[in-house]
Motif scaffolding. Structure first.
Motif, mmCIF file in Angstrom:
data_model
loop_
_atom_site.group_PDB
_atom_site.id
_atom_site.type_symbol
_atom_site.label_atom_id
_atom_site.label_comp_id
_atom_site.label_asym_id
_atom_site.label_seq_id
_atom_site.Cartn_x
_atom_site.Cartn_y
_atom_site.Cartn_z
ATOM 1 N N GLU A 1 -1.589 17.544 5.493
ATOM 2 C CA GLU A 1 -0.939 16.250 5.715
ATOM 3 C C GLU A 1 -0.390 15.756 4.379
ATOM 4 O O GLU A 1 -1.160 15.437 3.474
ATOM 5 N N LEU A 2 0.919 15.730 4.249
ATOM 6 C CA LEU A 2 1.535 15.237 3.022
ATOM 7 C C LEU A 2 1.581 13.712 3.077
ATOM 8 O O LEU A 2 2.158 13.131 4.003
ATOM 9 N N LEU A 3 0.953 13.059 2.116
ATOM 10 C CA LEU A 3 0.860 11.600 2.094
ATOM 11 C C LEU A 3 1.995 11.030 1.250
ATOM 12 O O LEU A 3 2.203 11.448 0.115
ATOM 13 N N SER A 4 2.717 10.085 1.802
ATOM 14 C CA SER A 4 3.837 9.453 1.102
ATOM 15 C C SER A 4 3.339 8.208 0.374
ATOM 16 O O SER A 4 2.718 7.333 0.977
ATOM 17 N N PRO A 5 3.625 8.091 -0.926
ATOM 18 C CA PRO A 5 3.150 6.927 -1.671
ATOM 19 C C PRO A 5 4.096 5.746 -1.528
ATOM 20 O O PRO A 5 5.226 5.872 -1.054
ATOM 21 N N ARG A 6 3.615 4.578 -1.932
ATOM 22 C CA ARG A 6 4.476 3.417 -2.102
ATOM 23 C C ARG A 6 4.278 2.901 -3.520
ATOM 24 O O ARG A 6 3.215 3.078 -4.119
ATOM 25 N N GLU A 7 5.307 2.298 -4.062
ATOM 26 C CA GLU A 7 5.245 1.837 -5.440
ATOM 27 C C GLU A 7 4.673 0.430 -5.519
ATOM 28 O O GLU A 7 4.887 -0.404 -4.628
ATOM 29 N N ALA A 8 3.930 0.168 -6.592
ATOM 30 C CA ALA A 8 3.370 -1.159 -6.854
ATOM 31 C C ALA A 8 3.390 -1.391 -8.353
ATOM 32 O O ALA A 8 3.204 -0.453 -9.145
ATOM 33 N N SER A 9 3.623 -2.629 -8.752
ATOM 34 C CA SER A 9 3.647 -2.988 -10.168
ATOM 35 C C SER A 9 2.300 -3.550 -10.580
ATOM 36 O O SER A 9 1.670 -4.326 -9.856
ATOM 37 N N LEU A 10 1.844 -3.147 -11.774
ATOM 38 C CA LEU A 10 0.574 -3.645 -12.286
ATOM 39 C C LEU A 10 0.751 -4.623 -13.436
ATOM 40 O O LEU A 10 -0.204 -4.999 -14.090
ATOM 41 N N GLY A 11 1.962 -5.036 -13.701
ATOM 42 C CA GLY A 11 2.201 -5.894 -14.855
ATOM 43 C C GLY A 11 2.510 -5.040 -16.064
ATOM 44 O O GLY A 11 2.322 -3.826 -16.077
ATOM 45 N N GLY A 12 3.002 -5.667 -17.125
ATOM 46 C CA GLY A 12 3.466 -4.889 -18.262
ATOM 47 C C GLY A 12 4.595 -3.993 -17.805
ATOM 48 O O GLY A 12 5.465 -4.389 -17.024
ATOM 49 N N SER A 13 4.605 -2.740 -18.264
ATOM 50 C CA SER A 13 5.662 -1.813 -17.859
ATOM 51 C C SER A 13 5.122 -0.719 -16.953
ATOM 52 O O SER A 13 5.773 0.305 -16.764
ATOM 53 N N THR A 14 3.959 -0.933 -16.345
ATOM 54 C CA THR A 14 3.314 0.104 -15.535
ATOM 55 C C THR A 14 3.621 -0.070 -14.056
ATOM 56 O O THR A 14 3.297 -1.091 -13.461
ATOM 57 N N VAL A 15 4.243 0.956 -13.484
ATOM 58 C CA VAL A 15 4.483 1.035 -12.042
ATOM 59 C C VAL A 15 3.694 2.222 -11.517
ATOM 60 O O VAL A 15 3.726 3.316 -12.105
ATOM 61 N N VAL A 16 2.967 2.026 -10.431
ATOM 62 C CA VAL A 16 2.127 3.089 -9.883
ATOM 63 C C VAL A 16 2.653 3.554 -8.540
ATOM 64 O O VAL A 16 3.363 2.832 -7.843
#
Length: 323
Positions: A26-41
């Protein structure tokens, strides 16, 4: 690390319903989220299709990011309950502070393990003088009922056991045990986390526990897991029933193997809290906002704590392990 969503939706996770008893892809598709600063996960768990892998209930992958001229990671003080956080880096460093008084810089291939238990708060940021690149994963482990109110703790392990095998594979055991090598990190349920390095042309096999369910996160390189091609920044859920896993690489690559005995309890997870009921979450939120001693305070971080979002007006609904 925090779940920084402004309107997180509470859901119930866990239980054995939906755990396949046989190998799957099962290939899991991510979603993007910002953590503040310049970090996007890129957030792989919780996922619309699958919410847990064993006791692993939260998986963020970030980078590699060039932060030479950026502040890098900057996550203000925030609370946690009933879980463990695992900080794992492939490049860079993160400064951890918590309400126990811990202040520790966690570097590449070092384990930063925080047990929230009854309650803790912490903050994470890139040091003022930091490396050019930041690349890593932030993981949460749900604590079982008998341990969920345990005392808070922080562990830092700079040295972890390694395994080498023919076929171009090197493995480092982050948590749990693999092929006789056991991590010094404290665990509260049967699980395993392994950092895997593959050299170009690698073709190797890794022993697995058939009763565990597994998933693999591709940190870097182009790899094939059980014959399935995986580009960098992807996660493949594998189900149960395997005694070994074939890993191949067309270039040097890095993987994280996450696995564990299927978590047979249902949990409620909202924002940075885990509980067993909506009342648990409401209480934790109320006490965090009131500055209750349960979560303590953090010395040395230049910034205000994160306020908790408003709870949604609708009650929690049991959703199980899959949607």
């Amino acid at each position: 690390m925090s779940n920084a969503e402004s309107g997180p939706r509470p859901v119930v996770r866990g239980g054995r319903r939906g755990v396949p008893g046989q190998p799957v892809h099962e290939l899991l598709s991510p979603r993007e989220a910002s953590l503040g600063g310049s970090t996007v996960v890129r957030r792989f768990l919780p996922n619309l299709g699958r919410r847990m892998v064993g006791a692993w209930c939260f998986v963020d992958h970030y980078g590699p990011d060039d932060i030479a001229d950026e502040p890098g990671m900057w996550v203000p003080p925030h609370p946690h309950t009933n879980l463990q956080t695992v900080s794992w880096l492939h490049e860079g460093e993160v400064l951890h502070r918590d309400s126990l008084g811990s202040e520790q810089t966690v570097r590449s291939r070092e384990l930063g393990l925080m047990t929230a238990g009854h309650g803790i708060s912490h903050a994470e940021q890139s040091p003022r003088s930091h490396a050019r690149l930041l690349h890593g994963a932030q993981l949460w482990v749900a604590l079982p009922e008998r341990h969920r109110e345990t005392a808070a703790a922080f562990e830092h392990h700079a040295r972890l056991p390694e395994l080498r095998s023919g076929g171009g594979l090197k493995a480092m055991v982050i948590l749990g045990e693999l092929d006789g090598a056991a991590s010094p990190g404290t665990t509260y349920s049967p699980l395993v986390g392994v950092d895997i390095a593959l050299t170009e042309g690698a073709d190797a096999r890794l022993p697995l526990e058939p009763d565990f369910e597994y998933a693999v996160l591709t940190m870097s390189g182009t790899t094939r897991v059980d014959g399935a091609p995986l580009p960098p920044g992807s996660m493949l859920y594998l189900g149960c029933g395997r005694k070994e896993l074939r890993l191949e690489a067309d270039s040097d690559g890095g993987l994280l193997l996450l696995g564990g005995e299927p978590f047979d309890e249902e949990i409620v997870m909202w924002w940075n809290f885990i509980g067993r009921s909506q009342q648990d979450i409401e209480r934790a939120r109320r006490e965090w906002m009131a500055g209750d001693a349960r979560f303590g305070s953090i010395v040395g971080f230049d910034g205000a704590p994160l306020p908790a979002p408003e709870l949604p007006p609708t009650p929690l609904k049991a959703r199980g392990r899959v949607r």
